[in-house]
Design a protein around this motif. Structure first.
Motif, PDB file in Angstrom:
ATOM      1  N   ASP A  24       1.006  -1.296  -0.284  1.00 38.10           N
ATOM      2  CA  ASP A  24       0.085  -0.043   0.002  1.00 38.10           C
ATOM      3  C   ASP A  24       0.800   1.646   0.284  1.00 38.10           C
ATOM      4  OD1 ASP A  24      -2.088  -1.638  -0.569  1.00 38.10           O
ATOM      5  OD2 ASP A  24      -2.729  -1.296   2.120  1.00 38.10           O
ATOM      6  N   ASN A  71       2.204  -5.635  11.679  1.00 37.92           N
ATOM      7  CA  ASN A  71       1.319  -4.215  11.853  1.00 37.92           C
ATOM      8  C   ASN A  71       1.262  -4.461  13.390  1.00 37.92           C
ATOM      9  OD1 ASN A  71      -0.035  -2.588  11.850  1.00 37.92           O
ATOM     10  ND2 ASN A  71      -1.302  -3.507   9.906  1.00 37.92           N
ATOM     11  N   LYS A 100      -0.894  -4.755   5.191  1.00 44.47           N
ATOM     12  CA  LYS A 100      -0.697  -4.221   3.823  1.00 44.47           C
ATOM     13  C   LYS A 100       0.730  -3.886   3.214  1.00 44.47           C
ATOM     14  CE  LYS A 100      -2.795   0.348   6.051  1.00 44.47           C
ATOM     15  NZ  LYS A 100      -3.190   1.354   6.065  1.00 44.47           N
ATOM     16  N   GLU A 150       3.609   2.692   9.129  1.00 43.83           N
ATOM     17  CA  GLU A 150       2.729   3.192   8.994  1.00 43.83           C
ATOM     18  C   GLU A 150       3.112   4.071   8.583  1.00 43.83           C
ATOM     19  OE1 GLU A 150      -0.839   2.909   8.179  1.00 43.83           O
ATOM     20  OE2 GLU A 150      -1.484   0.403   9.232  1.00 43.83           O
TER      21      GLU A 150
END
Length: 232
Positions: A24, A71, A100, A150
């Motif tokens: 992502d 994650n 992701k 992230e």
């Protein structure tokens, strides 16, 4: 996003490559910053992994199809990475929740089978794609040595229930009930999908964790081995 991912997968399956990675655009990998986690530096092997991904992943059994870094939003990575085994080995834990960044093995080369994300799901098409692999008896999991970073705000927990978040919540419910139709092994408990029966049915005979010793550096186990033989 599933349309773009499927196009990438189509090209990958048509190649002779063993692995590809779908990422992502709002995440990357945590690298070692020199910070300590107990007696160990955190994310110590992330850079080595990024520079030698295929060499490391090729050591996995051929039924391992999907691998994703942990994650930190969903997993207590500080606890996971505090274990001695993670600092002396590449550790892969069986899991369905991949996240992701996903490393994908070309199963068309090994079993003439291709896996694509459903375009009729308004949400969780990436999770359902993992279920497809599990139902085919293929191992999926997380690499415990590497953690996703992230770059933006997480959308896992909607904030104000404005129009966008309301639609998202409706999409989640629609996808949830569609997945229940697709996978009779699933059930609902307090509104949450229960996946244990699917895992047990198709992967119950497999290892929960795959451990591959480091070969790129000396570990405390290497040192003990050397001392043992030096004393004889």
């Amino acid at each position: 996003p599933c349309w773009g991912r499927n196009e990438c997968l189509k090209r990958f399956y048509a190649s002779n490559d063993e692995w590809c990675c779908i990422v992502d655009d709002d995440c990357t990998i945590h690298l070692n910053t020199g910070n300590q986690l107990g007696k160990y530096p955190i994310h110590l092997e992330a850079e080595y992994f990024l520079n030698n991904m295929e060499e490391i992943l090729n050591k996995l059994p051929k039924d391992v199809a999907l691998i994703s870094p942990m994650n930190g939003i969903r997993v207590a990575t500080n606890i996971e990475q505090a274990e001695d085994v993670v600092h002396n080995n590449w550790c892969f834990r069986r899991a369905w929740d991949l996240g992701k960044i996903v490393f994908i093995r070309n199963m068309r080369k090994h079993m003439r089978k291709e896996f694509y994300q459903r375009t009729d799901l308004p949400y969780a098409e990436d999770a359902e794609w993992v279920y497809q692999h599990i139902k085919a008896g293929l191992w999926t999991g997380n690499i415990r040595n590497v953690v996703v970073r992230e770059l933006g705000n997480s959308l896992l927990f909607p904030g104000d229930k404005d129009k966008e978040n309301t639609k998202r919540l409706n999409d989640i419910e629609t996808a949830k009930h569609r997945i229940l139709q697709l996978y009779p092994e699933f059930s609902l408990k307090n509104g949450v999908l229960q996946r244990e029966k699917l895992i047990k049915k198709y992967l119950g005979h497999t290892k929960k964790q795959i451990v591959i010793p480091y070969t790129h550096k000396t570990t405390e186990f290497n040192e003990r081995f050397d001392k043992l033989f030096a004393s004889n």
